[in-house]
Design an enzyme around this catalytic site. Sequence first.
Site, PDB file in Angstrom:
ATOM      1  N   ALA A 157      -4.747  -4.843   5.282  1.00  7.07           N
ATOM      2  CA  ALA A 157      -4.798  -5.578   3.476  1.00  7.07           C
ATOM      3  C   ALA A 157      -6.047  -7.128   3.779  1.00  7.07           C
ATOM      4  O   ALA A 157      -6.586  -8.105   2.722  1.00  7.07           O
ATOM      5  CB  ALA A 157      -3.883  -6.403   3.042  1.00  7.07           C
ATOM      6  N   THR A 176       0.373  -8.821   8.696  1.00  5.79           N
ATOM      7  CA  THR A 176       0.459  -9.662   7.337  1.00  5.79           C
ATOM      8  C   THR A 176       1.844  -9.340   6.241  1.00  5.79           C
ATOM      9  O   THR A 176       2.341  -9.944   6.003  1.00  5.79           O
ATOM     10  CB  THR A 176      -0.194  -8.699   6.132  1.00  5.79           C
ATOM     11  OG1 THR A 176      -2.145  -9.416   6.577  1.00  5.79           O
ATOM     12  CG2 THR A 176      -0.596  -9.557   4.856  1.00  5.79           C
ATOM     13  N   GLY A 202      -0.870  -8.020  15.018  1.00  2.00           N
ATOM     14  CA  GLY A 202      -1.534  -8.818  15.313  1.00  2.00           C
ATOM     15  C   GLY A 202      -0.109  -9.457  15.607  1.00  2.00           C
ATOM     16  O   GLY A 202      -0.612 -11.230  16.440  1.00  2.00           O
ATOM     17  N   ASP A 244      -0.412   2.678   7.964  1.00  2.00           N
ATOM     18  CA  ASP A 244      -0.857   2.448   8.893  1.00  2.00           C
ATOM     19  C   ASP A 244       0.354   1.831   9.619  1.00  2.00           C
ATOM     20  O   ASP A 244       0.331   2.126  10.627  1.00  2.00           O
ATOM     21  CB  ASP A 244      -1.611   1.209   8.746  1.00  2.00           C
ATOM     22  CG  ASP A 244      -0.867   0.600   7.714  1.00  2.00           C
ATOM     23  OD1 ASP A 244      -0.192   0.286   7.120  1.00  2.00           O
ATOM     24  OD2 ASP A 244      -1.731  -1.015   7.224  1.00  2.00           O
TER      25      ASP A 244
END
Length: 446
Positions: A10, A239, A381, A217
């Site tokens: 994103a 995100t 992440g 994803d």
Amino acid sequence: MRFAAVDLGASSGRVMVGDLAGGLELTEVHRFANRPVRIRGTLYWDILALYQGVLDGLNAAGEVDAIGVDSWAVDYGLLDAGGALLGNPVHYRDDRTGPVIGEVLAKIPADRLYAETGIQFLPFNTLFQLAADARAGQADRLLLIPDLISYWLTGTAGTELTNASTTGLLDPRTGRWSAEVAGRTGVDVELFPPLRKPGDLAGTHQGIPVYAVGSHDTASAVAGVPAEGRDFAYISSGTWSLVGLELDAPVLSEESREANFTNEVGVDGTIRYLRNVTGLWLLQECQRAWGIDDPAALLAEAATLPRRAVIDVNDPVFLPPGDMPARIAAACRETGQPVPGTRAEFTRCVLDSLAQAYQRAIADAVRLSGRRVEVVHVVGGGARNELLCRLTADACGLPVLAGPVEATALGNVLVQARAHGAFSGDLHGMRELLRHTQQPRTYLPR
């Protein structure tokens, strides 16, 4: 053998190369920004800039044996009969679906929609977007974002199954479009090209095979979880945070719908039983408001603070871009909690709130599915965020294994490699290779 994983997120896209010579080594060869554009009140993806980034990345990758593409879910591009794009895809954070959700649910009640598709209610589900899209009636083809990139690379159109399962139009039990949902809502599923499974050959790009992978994803990320056995929960943390279990069959009960769980198809016919949790988006938007790129100092200071306030991270008020600190402060005031006074206190509030949301999601998934959980895998992440991983272990009362950060690209590469004959085996075999090549960090609950 070398495999190029195109992974569009994103906020950025990248091309990673996985080298299976003597193990599994992953290298980022190109990263590029993903900057949405607002035009006359509508928020769009700049899809042409993204495609140029993909081409630049594949050029930087050099010689590879195959290519696979994954991205976020639900959004799409519309093509005319000649294959030309009718306009930039609209961003899922645009508010265009608000007026039509009630109209769709009047045609097919929420409980019936869930019983057919198993998809949690989110205002940006593809089904709702199509109801709000005046261009859909002019289109000859609809391609979800990774399928659109694959089409431009190969000239061949298809609809990959894991992403199709997020649309609110697919029956996860059969892996086919739901005739009832399409019939009641008037959606023409013939807009979608034929369905593909992860591992199917999509076509070729400059003579290089392009394989369908887990093109959602999260499907690739879950395939990239280095789990041993079945009794694990996963958090694909970025995100968004996707929190859930891997099951053999969907859970379509009314209780599951009320708990807002989704049943999405995974690699090798698995079911990703999960809840979407608004993830690091809250912290990213705070950083943007503060003009901070690197949160390391904030995280270090936040780790020294006690927990003072917890917000509902899934409150729709936090969905749009904008002044996130002001919205967090308002939420704390409205619930009678201390309002953060420093940036570190805002950071601690966000991370405590995420950890509590993860705990609730995992506990609910266990209760609704009957599956036990012995360990939580955090990939993406968020696996780099030591404070978040520690708070998650404490909240869940379970060990947290953090990593790999690049689980999505690894899952993408492994599906390509298996389809190309680089190795054989099922999903468990893919994960065994991951366990031998990746080194997650362990956080034990205190």
